[in-house]
Design a protein around this motif. Structure first.
Motif, PDB file in Angstrom:
ATOM      1  N   UNK A  68     -13.147   6.787   2.812  1.00 21.15           N
ATOM      2  CA  UNK A  68     -13.905   7.175   4.001  1.00 21.15           C
ATOM      3  C   UNK A  68     -14.663   7.474   3.391  1.00 21.15           C
ATOM      4  N   UNK A  69     -15.677   8.152   2.031  1.00 19.35           N
ATOM      5  CA  UNK A  69     -16.495   8.578   2.128  1.00 19.35           C
ATOM      6  C   UNK A  69     -17.733   7.413   2.117  1.00 19.35           C
ATOM      7  N   UNK A  70     -17.092   5.876   1.300  1.00 19.80           N
ATOM      8  CA  UNK A  70     -17.774   5.204   0.826  1.00 19.80           C
ATOM      9  C   UNK A  70     -18.493   3.895   2.409  1.00 19.80           C
ATOM     10  N   UNK A  71     -18.364   4.050   3.299  1.00 21.30           N
ATOM     11  CA  UNK A  71     -18.663   3.040   4.426  1.00 21.30           C
ATOM     12  C   UNK A  71     -18.476   2.243   4.179  1.00 21.30           C
ATOM     13  N   UNK A  72     -17.102   1.268   2.857  1.00 22.20           N
ATOM     14  CA  UNK A  72     -16.830   0.512   3.334  1.00 22.20           C
ATOM     15  C   UNK A  72     -15.670   0.050   4.762  1.00 22.20           C
ATOM     16  N   UNK A  73     -16.060  -0.658   5.552  1.00 21.83           N
ATOM     17  CA  UNK A  73     -15.377  -1.439   6.851  1.00 21.83           C
ATOM     18  C   UNK A  73     -13.722  -1.418   6.098  1.00 21.83           C
ATOM     19  N   UNK A  74     -12.665  -0.775   6.578  1.00 21.86           N
ATOM     20  CA  UNK A  74     -10.937  -1.132   6.135  1.00 21.86           C
ATOM     21  C   UNK A  74     -10.894  -2.787   6.452  1.00 21.86           C
ATOM     22  N   UNK A  75     -11.344  -3.504   7.444  1.00 19.60           N
ATOM     23  CA  UNK A  75     -11.339  -5.110   7.192  1.00 19.60           C
ATOM     24  C   UNK A  75     -11.311  -5.546   5.750  1.00 19.60           C
ATOM     25  N   UNK A  76     -12.430  -4.837   4.728  1.00 21.64           N
ATOM     26  CA  UNK A  76     -13.083  -6.045   4.549  1.00 21.64           C
ATOM     27  C   UNK A  76     -12.323  -4.715   2.769  1.00 21.64           C
ATOM     28  N   UNK A  77     -11.540  -3.836   2.684  1.00 23.71           N
ATOM     29  CA  UNK A  77     -10.795  -3.535   1.971  1.00 23.71           C
ATOM     30  C   UNK A  77      -9.399  -4.062   1.369  1.00 23.71           C
ATOM     31  N   UNK A  78      -8.620  -4.285   0.199  1.00 21.51           N
ATOM     32  CA  UNK A  78      -7.157  -4.634   0.045  1.00 21.51           C
ATOM     33  C   UNK A  78      -6.362  -3.659  -0.798  1.00 21.51           C
ATOM     34  N   UNK A  79      -5.609  -2.446   0.279  1.00 27.75           N
ATOM     35  CA  UNK A  79      -4.996  -1.245  -0.989  1.00 27.75           C
ATOM     36  C   UNK A  79      -3.956  -1.695  -0.901  1.00 27.75           C
ATOM     37  N   UNK A  80      -3.715  -1.684  -2.013  1.00 25.59           N
ATOM     38  CA  UNK A  80      -1.777  -1.968  -2.847  1.00 25.59           C
ATOM     39  C   UNK A  80      -1.498  -0.302  -3.222  1.00 25.59           C
ATOM     40  N   UNK A  81      -0.238   0.465  -2.849  1.00 22.49           N
ATOM     41  CA  UNK A  81       0.308   1.806  -2.873  1.00 22.49           C
ATOM     42  C   UNK A  81       1.576   0.958  -3.333  1.00 22.49           C
ATOM     43  N   UNK A  82       2.499   2.327  -3.871  1.00 16.40           N
ATOM     44  CA  UNK A  82       4.301   1.166  -4.270  1.00 16.40           C
ATOM     45  C   UNK A  82       4.596   3.035  -4.098  1.00 16.40           C
ATOM     46  N   UNK A  83       6.601   2.306  -3.941  1.00 10.67           N
ATOM     47  CA  UNK A  83       7.114   3.476  -4.333  1.00 10.67           C
ATOM     48  C   UNK A  83       8.257   3.231  -4.914  1.00 10.67           C
ATOM     49  N   UNK A  84       8.594   4.674  -5.818  1.00 15.71           N
ATOM     50  CA  UNK A  84       9.664   4.431  -6.736  1.00 15.71           C
ATOM     51  C   UNK A  84      11.009   4.755  -6.220  1.00 15.71           C
ATOM     52  N   UNK A  85      11.703   4.326  -7.227  1.00 12.64           N
ATOM     53  CA  UNK A  85      13.291   3.995  -6.456  1.00 12.64           C
ATOM     54  C   UNK A  85      13.905   4.960  -6.223  1.00 12.64           C
ATOM     55  N   UNK A  86      13.271   5.961  -5.894  1.00 13.96           N
ATOM     56  CA  UNK A  86      13.740   7.109  -6.861  1.00 13.96           C
ATOM     57  C   UNK A  86      13.857   7.451  -4.928  1.00 13.96           C
ATOM     58  N   UNK A  87      12.845   7.051  -4.040  1.00 14.43           N
ATOM     59  CA  UNK A  87      13.134   7.493  -2.857  1.00 14.43           C
ATOM     60  C   UNK A  87      13.735   6.406  -2.064  1.00 14.43           C
ATOM     61  N   UNK A  88      14.496   6.135  -2.562  1.00 10.91           N
ATOM     62  CA  UNK A  88      15.415   5.184  -1.852  1.00 10.91           C
ATOM     63  C   UNK A  88      16.038   5.953  -0.963  1.00 10.91           C
ATOM     64  N   UNK A  89      16.609   4.838   0.637  1.00  4.53           N
ATOM     65  CA  UNK A  89      16.319   6.108   1.301  1.00  4.53           C
ATOM     66  C   UNK A  89      16.249   6.530   2.085  1.00  4.53           C
ATOM     67  N   UNK A  90      14.261   6.898   1.378  1.00  6.52           N
ATOM     68  CA  UNK A  90      13.705   7.811   2.289  1.00  6.52           C
ATOM     69  C   UNK A  90      11.963   6.336   1.905  1.00  6.52           C
ATOM     70  N   UNK A  91      12.053   5.498   2.181  1.00 11.57           N
ATOM     71  CA  UNK A  91      10.951   4.293   1.786  1.00 11.57           C
ATOM     72  C   UNK A  91      10.397   3.893   3.023  1.00 11.57           C
ATOM     73  N   UNK A  92      10.479   4.435   4.120  1.00 12.84           N
ATOM     74  CA  UNK A  92       9.703   4.796   5.491  1.00 12.84           C
ATOM     75  C   UNK A  92       8.859   5.500   5.398  1.00 12.84           C
ATOM     76  N   UNK A  93       9.674   6.615   5.539  1.00 15.24           N
ATOM     77  CA  UNK A  93       8.984   7.806   4.941  1.00 15.24           C
ATOM     78  C   UNK A  93       8.113   7.841   4.047  1.00 15.24           C
ATOM     79  N   UNK A  94       8.094   7.311   2.529  1.00 14.44           N
ATOM     80  CA  UNK A  94       7.589   7.960   1.272  1.00 14.44           C
ATOM     81  C   UNK A  94       6.346   7.255   2.207  1.00 14.44           C
TER      82      UNK A  94
END
Length: 266
Positions: free
Chosen positions: A67-93
């Motif tokens: 947010x502070x970088x000023x880089x446009x969101x469309x110029x970025x590729x962002x990855x995140x990950x969900x641990x298996x202990x969140x099974x059943x709560x994936x979309x909330x996670x």
């Protein structure tokens, strides 16, 4: 003023239409203000691919740096990950991740490591739902073997776009790479600069001969194999140096020598 690093512009096409930069910035074990500073330094150096995860506890800091970088969101590729202990709560996670990252979608969402029993296929169905709803452009897995890749693909009818695994010249496996290519699954490596790689005499010799750092040699090796690589550092000079890998190429002999380090360890 230090010259700007020469970043590679190589990308890999993923099944849903996104292109993932082969070079990314990893944030494992970087937390708090240090995570903001390191991510900001990476963005300033020119990285446009950022890798985080729910269990890293730094999605908010990565989001703040973006947010502070000023880089446009469309110029970025962002990855995140969900641990298996969140099974059943994936979309909330995922929604929690999006809030912390200050974005309405991630470019890649991964199951962080395999769960037991039916967990992987159950989670994978939720991941497909997230992609179809636009919360994640691409979906994949991490730390899966080929049998598990086939299991979730066969059960749900959708193959993971990416499998993120530990990978380096000391862990190279041509069969594993070929099996991923056969399935159309992009291979992404983590912890490339750990496990003694930076001190290995073959890598050090190539680095000295080419006027590069051992880290640059390892990262360049990934790029020439078209394997995604996400080096991490908290030091701005190393972050810049690790990105400065577009200005040289490893010879076929050097690539073969690096590929052979796994065999030499057996």
């Amino acid at each position: 003023m230090t010259d700007a690093p020469q970043l590679p512009d190589q990308t890999v096409a993923l099944p849903a239409g996104a292109r993932i930069p082969l070079l990314g910035f990893g944030t494992w074990q970087i937390t708090g203000d240090e995570a903001v500073r390191a991510t900001s330094a990476a963005l300033e150096a020119g990285y446009r691919h950022l890798d985080t995860a729910t269990v890293y506890g730094n999605e908010g800091e990565v989001g703040r740096a973006v947010a502070e970088s000023g880089v446009a969101r469309e110029d970025l590729f962002i990855t995140t990950k969900c641990p298996p202990n969140r099974a059943g709560r994936e979309l909330d996670t995922l929604r929690q991740s999006l809030e912390l990252l200050q974005t309405d979608h991630v470019d890649l969402w991964l199951i962080h490591w395999p769960g037991d029993g039916s967990v992987n296929t159950d989670m994978w169905r939720a991941f497909v739902e997230a992609r179809e709803s636009g919360l994640a452009r691409e979906i994949g897995v991490s730390n899966f073997d080929v049998a598990l890749l086939d299991e979730v693909t066969d059960a749900v009818g959708v193959a993971p776009a990416v499998n993120q695994v530990e990978w380096s010249p000391l862990l190279f496996d041509a069969t594993t790479l070929a099996e991923h290519r056969e399935r159309g699954v992009a291979l992404e490596g983590y912890s490339a600069l750990r496990g003694g790689t930076l001190e290995h005499p073959v890598i050090v010799e190539i680095a000295e001969r080419t006027g590069r750092t051992p880290a640059q040699v390892i990262i360049r090796w990934h790029l020439q194999h078209e394997v995604i690589v996400i080096p991490k550092s908290v030091h701005a000079d190393r972050i810049r140096s690790n990105a400065d890998v577009a200005g040289f190429e490893l010879s076929d002999a050097d690539m073969a020598a690096l590929d052979g380090l796994t065999t030499a360890r057996r």
